[in-house]
Design a protein around this motif. Structure first.
Motif, PDB file in Angstrom:
ATOM      1  N   GLU C  48      38.530  43.115  37.194  1.00 54.44           N
ATOM      2  CA  GLU C  48      37.555  43.977  36.562  1.00 54.44           C
ATOM      3  C   GLU C  48      38.399  44.076  35.318  1.00 54.44           C
ATOM      4  O   GLU C  48      39.459  43.942  34.957  1.00 54.44           O
ATOM      5  CB  GLU C  48      37.834  45.464  37.204  1.00 54.44           C
ATOM      6  CG  GLU C  48      36.846  46.331  36.338  1.00 54.44           C
ATOM      7  CD  GLU C  48      36.957  47.824  37.580  1.00 54.44           C
ATOM      8  OE1 GLU C  48      37.113  47.587  38.596  1.00 54.44           O
ATOM      9  OE2 GLU C  48      36.665  48.835  36.784  1.00 54.44           O
ATOM     10  N   HIS C  49      37.517  44.263  34.220  1.00 48.99           N
ATOM     11  CA  HIS C  49      37.919  44.525  32.977  1.00 48.99           C
ATOM     12  C   HIS C  49      37.265  45.321  32.008  1.00 48.99           C
ATOM     13  O   HIS C  49      36.162  46.245  32.572  1.00 48.99           O
ATOM     14  CB  HIS C  49      37.732  43.063  32.085  1.00 48.99           C
ATOM     15  CG  HIS C  49      36.564  42.737  31.589  1.00 48.99           C
ATOM     16  ND1 HIS C  49      36.443  42.233  30.140  1.00 48.99           N
ATOM     17  CD2 HIS C  49      35.651  42.494  32.046  1.00 48.99           C
ATOM     18  CE1 HIS C  49      35.191  41.964  30.024  1.00 48.99           C
ATOM     19  NE2 HIS C  49      34.594  42.121  31.141  1.00 48.99           N
ATOM     20  N   PHE C 119      42.771  44.508  32.039  1.00 46.78           N
ATOM     21  CA  PHE C 119      42.182  43.753  33.517  1.00 46.78           C
ATOM     22  C   PHE C 119      42.962  44.265  34.588  1.00 46.78           C
ATOM     23  O   PHE C 119      44.189  44.799  34.393  1.00 46.78           O
ATOM     24  CB  PHE C 119      42.800  42.052  33.130  1.00 46.78           C
ATOM     25  CG  PHE C 119      42.145  41.344  32.300  1.00 46.78           C
ATOM     26  CD1 PHE C 119      40.968  40.738  32.402  1.00 46.78           C
ATOM     27  CD2 PHE C 119      42.961  41.002  30.975  1.00 46.78           C
ATOM     28  CE1 PHE C 119      40.217  40.159  31.589  1.00 46.78           C
ATOM     29  CE2 PHE C 119      42.237  40.153  30.032  1.00 46.78           C
ATOM     30  CZ  PHE C 119      40.768  39.752  30.349  1.00 46.78           C
ATOM     31  N   TRP C 120      42.374  44.278  35.506  1.00 44.46           N
ATOM     32  CA  TRP C 120      42.765  44.869  36.836  1.00 44.46           C
ATOM     33  C   TRP C 120      42.524  44.136  38.020  1.00 44.46           C
ATOM     34  O   TRP C 120      41.311  43.763  38.102  1.00 44.46           O
ATOM     35  CB  TRP C 120      42.478  46.461  36.951  1.00 44.46           C
ATOM     36  CG  TRP C 120      42.691  47.314  36.019  1.00 44.46           C
ATOM     37  CD1 TRP C 120      44.048  47.831  35.830  1.00 44.46           C
ATOM     38  CD2 TRP C 120      41.914  47.547  34.602  1.00 44.46           C
ATOM     39  NE1 TRP C 120      43.981  48.560  34.492  1.00 44.46           N
ATOM     40  CE2 TRP C 120      42.696  48.337  33.954  1.00 44.46           C
ATOM     41  CE3 TRP C 120      40.714  47.082  34.097  1.00 44.46           C
ATOM     42  CZ2 TRP C 120      42.383  48.876  32.529  1.00 44.46           C
ATOM     43  CZ3 TRP C 120      40.343  47.698  33.128  1.00 44.46           C
ATOM     44  CH2 TRP C 120      40.981  48.505  32.170  1.00 44.46           C
ATOM     45  N   LYS C 121      43.569  43.719  38.731  1.00 39.67           N
ATOM     46  CA  LYS C 121      43.222  42.708  39.695  1.00 39.67           C
ATOM     47  C   LYS C 121      43.150  43.369  41.041  1.00 39.67           C
ATOM     48  O   LYS C 121      43.932  44.289  41.546  1.00 39.67           O
ATOM     49  CB  LYS C 121      44.522  41.794  40.089  1.00 39.67           C
ATOM     50  CG  LYS C 121      44.426  40.713  38.750  1.00 39.67           C
ATOM     51  CD  LYS C 121      45.484  39.847  39.180  1.00 39.67           C
ATOM     52  CE  LYS C 121      45.615  38.832  37.976  1.00 39.67           C
ATOM     53  NZ  LYS C 121      46.991  38.854  37.461  1.00 39.67           N
ATOM     54  N   LYS C 122      41.928  42.989  41.874  1.00 43.65           N
ATOM     55  CA  LYS C 122      41.789  43.605  43.245  1.00 43.65           C
ATOM     56  C   LYS C 122      42.200  42.470  44.192  1.00 43.65           C
ATOM     57  O   LYS C 122      41.269  41.502  44.118  1.00 43.65           O
ATOM     58  CB  LYS C 122      40.674  44.534  43.522  1.00 43.65           C
ATOM     59  CG  LYS C 122      40.355  45.375  44.554  1.00 43.65           C
ATOM     60  CD  LYS C 122      39.380  46.168  44.564  1.00 43.65           C
ATOM     61  CE  LYS C 122      39.300  47.219  45.821  1.00 43.65           C
ATOM     62  NZ  LYS C 122      38.035  48.190  45.675  1.00 43.65           N
ATOM     63  N   TRP C 131      44.282  47.121  45.159  1.00 50.19           N
ATOM     64  CA  TRP C 131      44.569  47.077  43.656  1.00 50.19           C
ATOM     65  C   TRP C 131      45.998  46.466  43.382  1.00 50.19           C
ATOM     66  O   TRP C 131      46.850  47.064  44.118  1.00 50.19           O
ATOM     67  CB  TRP C 131      44.268  48.181  42.957  1.00 50.19           C
ATOM     68  CG  TRP C 131      42.656  48.600  42.743  1.00 50.19           C
ATOM     69  CD1 TRP C 131      42.398  49.431  43.496  1.00 50.19           C
ATOM     70  CD2 TRP C 131      41.863  47.840  42.030  1.00 50.19           C
ATOM     71  NE1 TRP C 131      41.054  49.564  43.405  1.00 50.19           N
ATOM     72  CE2 TRP C 131      40.638  48.694  42.390  1.00 50.19           C
ATOM     73  CE3 TRP C 131      41.878  47.004  40.947  1.00 50.19           C
ATOM     74  CZ2 TRP C 131      39.552  48.065  41.541  1.00 50.19           C
ATOM     75  CZ3 TRP C 131      40.669  46.689  40.309  1.00 50.19           C
ATOM     76  CH2 TRP C 131      39.514  47.220  40.518  1.00 50.19           C
ATOM     77  N   VAL C 132      46.152  45.421  42.713  1.00 54.39           N
ATOM     78  CA  VAL C 132      47.559  45.039  42.474  1.00 54.39           C
ATOM     79  C   VAL C 132      48.195  46.105  41.524  1.00 54.39           C
ATOM     80  O   VAL C 132      47.757  46.460  40.673  1.00 54.39           O
ATOM     81  CB  VAL C 132      47.428  43.592  41.742  1.00 54.39           C
ATOM     82  CG1 VAL C 132      48.757  43.063  41.500  1.00 54.39           C
ATOM     83  CG2 VAL C 132      46.983  42.476  42.600  1.00 54.39           C
TER      84      VAL C 132
END
Lengths: 82, 150, 150, 82
Positions: C48-49, C119-122, C131-132
């Protein structure tokens, strides 16, 4: 009998890339001393040992390394790869 | 595991890197390319090497990098012979799970290739030809790897 | 001068790097590629950003790298959306006269992209989605740039 | 009126990506306090401020930053790009 190889400007000063030498030298330094005594071109090539590197049988070595069993000595300036 | 190639021909990085690192659980790939610079009107460069030693010297540097860092893949290609400005001289690629390992290993390989692999560069420019002198800074760069790193 | 692109589509590094650094007197090109890892049976990842902020946040990071090091070229491509293991997440490329600048700038860009670009990583795996979490080590990595470096 | 945006698990806890809020809050911290008082989902999202970051008009900011003239506030967890 030992193969002696020269690279880069050492090769250019000596005037050939390799030669076979009959020597009784026990170390690289002794071999250098012997070569220096031969001709001017060797004196010029081996003028400043701090500007030279050597390898024994394709492994980097110090100038005080023994020549026992060594078949190939190479002399060259500091390397400039990359 | 790492692959080493010494050659006079140019190479295509994309071709060389096809499938690179595909077998491990790789999260990071770092590449370094060295290019001939045209500084000072340089018209061409010749790289001499020590055929009997070059391959094995680079393989030892690669083995040391693989000992120090968790690498899943590693590639070194280094050219010799004649090159003109803009041409690719060499390439290093490292693949690892983590970016720090991939970066550190690539920098380590470059530092050692600069000063410990048997290559010598001769530059041809407007003032004639001259062998490139080794830089003190390149020798100094090695010291950071001799301490606790890796 | 540096180019920044944020997109959901995959990209081809070779195409993106065609002509990269060709205008300066470049001697060194460093690239970093981030790849989705399959650790722990990961089946896919979603990134996601923050659309209104991402581009400008990365451009600021690039401008700072260009202020600190002598870069002739700089490229950042970062994807968002859905990806599977083995897919390319992002790429950074730096071009400079000297290898130290190219390496340092690429590492700087990576360290800042990790913790300062929105940025967010899932991750989606056998145990569901998560979520990382940001790593302390990634935050710590920034401190080395706040001192005298560059 | 201010636009408030949520990302990642903050968005999931709040249940929507953005909303417009009428507020008298002077700082981000005051806005958080106000939101926490609204409903349980805000309490859950803003439980631990040390696990959150915020941006004002697309610039990273501290929680004590003033909201004067700000049009867009975003809340999100620490970023995990790269």
């Amino acid at each position: 009998m030992i193969d002696v190889l020269y690279f880069a400007w050492v090769r250019e000063r000596i005037g050939e890339p390799r030669e076979r030498i009959e020597t009784e030298a026990r170390t690289v330094a002794e071999l250098v001393e012997e070569l220096r005594g031969r001709e001017l071109r060797y004196q010029l090539a081996f003028e400043d040992l701090s500007a030279l590197r050597c390898a024994l049988d394709q492994e980097l070595a110090d100038f005080d390394a023994p020549l026992d069993g060594v078949r190939e000595v190479a002399f060259f300036p500091p390397m400039t790869g990359g | 595991m790492g692959r080493v190639r010494v050659q006079s021909e140019d190479f295509d990085p994309a071709t060389e890197l096809a499938g690179f690192g595909a077998e491990g659980d790789v999260g990071a790939i770092v590449t370094f390319s060295g290019i001939v610079r045209g500084t000072g009107g340089l018209s061409r460069m010749e790289i001499e090497h020590y055929p009997g030693m070059t391959q094995s010297a680079i393989e030892k540097i690669v083995a040391e990098a693989e000992r120090r860092w968790a690498l899943d893949d590693c590639l070194v290609i280094h050219r010799h012979g004649e090159m003109v400005p803009g041409e690719r001289i060499m390439m290093v690629a490292t693949a690892s799970r983590h970016r720090q390992d991939a970066f550190a290993a690539a920098e380590f390989l470059m530092d050692y290739l600069k000063s410990r692999a048997p290559f010598w560069k001769k530059e041809f420019g407007p003032d004639g030809a001259a062998w490139v002198a080794a830089k003190d800074s390149d020798e100094a760069a090695l010291t950071r790897w001799s301490a606790s790193e890796g």
